[in-house]
Write a protein that holds these residues in place. Structure first.
Motif, PDB file in Angstrom:
ATOM      1  N   VAL A  20      -3.498  -5.276   0.880  1.00  0.00           N
ATOM      2  CA  VAL A  20      -3.161  -4.376   0.318  1.00  0.00           C
ATOM      3  C   VAL A  20      -3.942  -2.956   1.129  1.00  0.00           C
ATOM      4  O   VAL A  20      -5.351  -3.044   1.739  1.00  0.00           O
ATOM      5  N   LEU A  21      -3.349  -2.132   1.861  1.00  0.00           N
ATOM      6  CA  LEU A  21      -4.047  -1.047   2.443  1.00  0.00           C
ATOM      7  C   LEU A  21      -4.070   0.307   2.674  1.00  0.00           C
ATOM      8  O   LEU A  21      -3.741   0.572   1.457  1.00  0.00           O
ATOM      9  N   VAL A  22      -5.850   0.579   2.642  1.00  0.00           N
ATOM     10  CA  VAL A  22      -5.846   2.093   1.503  1.00  0.00           C
ATOM     11  C   VAL A  22      -6.201   2.605   2.700  1.00  0.00           C
ATOM     12  O   VAL A  22      -7.124   2.260   3.732  1.00  0.00           O
ATOM     13  N   ASP A  23      -5.644   4.115   2.787  1.00  0.00           N
ATOM     14  CA  ASP A  23      -6.768   4.404   3.964  1.00  0.00           C
ATOM     15  C   ASP A  23      -8.497   5.129   3.196  1.00  0.00           C
ATOM     16  O   ASP A  23      -8.256   5.756   2.441  1.00  0.00           O
ATOM     17  N   ALA A  24      -9.032   5.074   4.748  1.00  0.00           N
ATOM     18  CA  ALA A  24      -9.836   5.209   4.306  1.00  0.00           C
ATOM     19  C   ALA A  24     -10.587   6.579   3.574  1.00  0.00           C
ATOM     20  O   ALA A  24     -11.782   6.947   3.450  1.00  0.00           O
TER      21      ALA A  24
ATOM     22  N   LYS B 117      -4.942   4.833  -4.470  1.00  0.00           N
ATOM     23  CA  LYS B 117      -3.737   5.786  -4.548  1.00  0.00           C
ATOM     24  C   LYS B 117      -2.456   5.460  -5.467  1.00  0.00           C
ATOM     25  O   LYS B 117      -2.838   4.355  -5.473  1.00  0.00           O
ATOM     26  N   GLU B 118      -1.899   6.041  -6.032  1.00  0.00           N
ATOM     27  CA  GLU B 118      -1.480   5.369  -7.402  1.00  0.00           C
ATOM     28  C   GLU B 118      -0.653   4.395  -7.063  1.00  0.00           C
ATOM     29  O   GLU B 118      -0.337   3.337  -7.837  1.00  0.00           O
ATOM     30  N   GLN B 119      -0.248   4.301  -5.986  1.00  0.00           N
ATOM     31  CA  GLN B 119       0.719   3.439  -5.216  1.00  0.00           C
ATOM     32  C   GLN B 119      -0.783   1.757  -4.542  1.00  0.00           C
ATOM     33  O   GLN B 119       0.586   1.262  -4.715  1.00  0.00           O
TER      34      GLN B 119
ATOM     35  N   GLY C 262       0.892  -1.145   0.090  1.00  0.00           N
ATOM     36  CA  GLY C 262       0.201   0.396  -0.095  1.00  0.00           C
ATOM     37  C   GLY C 262       1.560   1.228  -0.035  1.00  0.00           C
ATOM     38  O   GLY C 262       2.217   1.545   0.199  1.00  0.00           O
ATOM     39  N   SER C 263       0.431   2.549  -0.251  1.00  0.00           N
ATOM     40  CA  SER C 263       0.370   3.735  -0.263  1.00  0.00           C
ATOM     41  C   SER C 263       1.060   4.443   1.289  1.00  0.00           C
ATOM     42  O   SER C 263       0.598   3.742   2.596  1.00  0.00           O
ATOM     43  N   VAL C 264       2.238   5.210   0.950  1.00  0.00           N
ATOM     44  CA  VAL C 264       2.654   5.882   2.900  1.00  0.00           C
ATOM     45  C   VAL C 264       2.099   5.737   3.286  1.00  0.00           C
ATOM     46  O   VAL C 264       0.432   6.936   2.769  1.00  0.00           O
ATOM     47  N   ASP C 265       1.592   5.917   4.785  1.00  0.00           N
ATOM     48  CA  ASP C 265       1.499   6.816   5.782  1.00  0.00           C
ATOM     49  C   ASP C 265      -0.512   5.890   5.071  1.00  0.00           C
ATOM     50  O   ASP C 265      -1.460   6.231   6.338  1.00  0.00           O
ATOM     51  N   ASP C 266      -0.540   4.622   5.236  1.00  0.00           N
ATOM     52  CA  ASP C 266      -2.069   4.214   5.736  1.00  0.00           C
ATOM     53  C   ASP C 266      -1.643   2.903   6.216  1.00  0.00           C
ATOM     54  O   ASP C 266      -3.001   2.066   6.097  1.00  0.00           O
TER      55      ASP C 266
ATOM     56  N   VAL D 199       1.098   1.297 -14.610  1.00  0.00           N
ATOM     57  CA  VAL D 199       0.087   1.297 -13.528  1.00  0.00           C
ATOM     58  C   VAL D 199      -0.753   1.119 -12.828  1.00  0.00           C
ATOM     59  O   VAL D 199      -1.767  -0.007 -12.363  1.00  0.00           O
ATOM     60  N   ASN D 200      -1.224   2.327 -13.374  1.00  0.00           N
ATOM     61  CA  ASN D 200      -2.921   2.623 -13.110  1.00  0.00           C
ATOM     62  C   ASN D 200      -4.069   2.263 -14.426  1.00  0.00           C
ATOM     63  O   ASN D 200      -4.569   2.179 -14.103  1.00  0.00           O
TER      64      ASN D 200
END
Length: 415
Positions: free
Chosen positions: A110-114, A119-121, A10-14, A354-355
């Protein structure tokens, strides 16, 4: 108990490191001195709570910057299953570390911030997990406490990710709403989300079915080392040590040795605990054959009527990990199972976005963290399967011969 290897992505800070810290803490897998050290480090940082992410972010630079840089491996076990966790970085600069951590995983989270959604990452890591043929994927919608545990926010992210995942080769997808900071749906079901009727993350990890994920059909045994004790007790012992990469091998089985093509029969299979009646992936064993053949490191023992391709021409998807771009004409070293060779990059067929998953056939090079289909010509034939059929015999790494740095990871599409 069986073993499950899983990686976070996942992305940074998720919240990847916090989720792993919460999982370890709530499952009682943290020693008292470890917890005391994390509490002390949290106070030194001025945090008003115990920063569980510090259980995996051990590098000084990671703690100073609040990001994960290197892959952190942690081990824990419950009454149901044993686990090896690979906590991978979310920063674009360290995508290559994520590939390293996920390459051996049975499952990826894969974590995602609610609050922010995909995000792209997030998309990049999901795509890499599918490219690496990770059999099981969990989308953990994190920080649900910051959106008031909203079902609408969760369902919107779930729908968006499901639409993206439909374009990927993901065999098993599970979506779980969590709050890593507060522990909601991490180890125990949360009363804050009564609308969610699924299992907690730990319950899912304990019960996800992985026994059928390994290839038990295609017998593959790359020879790593020839064992000759030269001992009076074993004057004629000649064994071939390595790790089973596929299929099931038993004493009495007819086999053939590649690349020579010489036939023989398995006499016995030995382990550190004594002889066994069968060996299967990923067991490390020593195989003894009926005939004294010229076999060395890099050779492969397989079935006479089920053999890998022996080829010098390889088409593969390559995840490029170097700041110096991959271009046609570049010469690299290849490490494939226990076999080494040199390779020439003949052609870049296309680069993947990748997007959008769009194939750019006009690309003339692959930059850092780029992914594309590449054609290679090796000096020595590789004994290879397609990656989708066998991750062990279908994967390889590319090495810069001057710096000895690993600069690429490849997944064979066709040999």
């Amino acid at each position: 108990m069986d073993l499950l290897r899983f990686a976070t992505a996942g992305s940074v800070d998720d919240g990847k490191s916090t989720l792993i810290g919460r999982l370890l803490y709530d499952s009682k897998a943290v020693l008292s001195d470890q917890l005391a050290g994390v509490e002390r480090a949290s106070r030194d940082m001025g945090a008003g709570y115990t920063e569980l992410a510090l259980l995996t972010d051990g590098l000084r630079a990671e703690r100073e910057q609040g990001i994960t840089i290197d892959v952190a491996y942690r081990y824990f076990a419950t009454a149901v299953r044993k686990f090896i966790i690979a906590d991978t970085p979310g920063h674009l600069q360290y995508t290559r570390n994520m590939v390293t951590g996920a390459s051996t995983a049975d499952l990826a989270i894969v974590l995602v911030d609610a609050r922010t959604g995909l995000k792209e990452q997030s998309r990049r890591h999901a795509f890499l997990a599918s490219l690496l043929q990770v059999p099981h994927l969990v989308l953990a919608v994190n920080k649900m406490d910051l959106v008031g545990y909203s079902e609408e926010a969760f369902q919107a992210i779930r729908a968006e990710f499901s639409e993206f995942a439909a374009k990927l080769q993901i065999a098993d997808l599970t979506v779980i709403p969590v709050s890593a900071l507060n522990g909601d749906n991490v180890v125990d079901r949360s009363p804050n989300m009564p609308w969610y009727e699924g299992a907690s993350l730990l319950h899912h990890l304990e019960h996800v079915h992985i026994a059928s994920d390994r290839n038990l059909v295609d017998g593959r045994f790359p020879v790593q080392y020839v064992i000759r004790p030269h001992d009076r007790e074993y004057p004629d012992y000649r064994g071939y040590a390595g790790r089973v990469a596929g299929g099931v091998m038993r004493p009495g089985d007819d086999v053939v040795v590649l690349p020579s093509g010489l036939p023989s029969r398995i006499v016995s299979i030995d382990t550190a605990d004594g002889p066994v009646e069968e060996a299967y992936a990923p067991m490390a064993v020593t195989v003894r054959l009926e005939d004294d053949l010229d076999i060395s490191r890099g050779d492969m023992i397989c079935r006479p009527h089920n053999q890998p391709k022996v080829s010098q021409d390889i088409d593969a998807m390559v995840a490029w990990m170097s700041e110096s771009p991959l271009r046609p004409g570049l010469k690299l070293a290849v490490k494939h199972t226990t076999r080494s060779a040199r390779a020439l990059v003949q052609d870049i067929q296309y680069e993947l976005d990748v997007n959008t998953l769009h194939r750019n056939a006009d690309s003339s090079q692959l930059g850092l963290n780029s992914i594309g289909r590449v054609r290679l010509r090796t000096t020595t034939p590789l004994l290879a399967d397609e990656y989708r059929r066998n991750r062990e015999t279908g994967g390889f790494v590319l090495i810069d011969e001057q710096t000895h740095d690993t600069v690429g990871a490849g997944m064979i599409l066709q040999a």
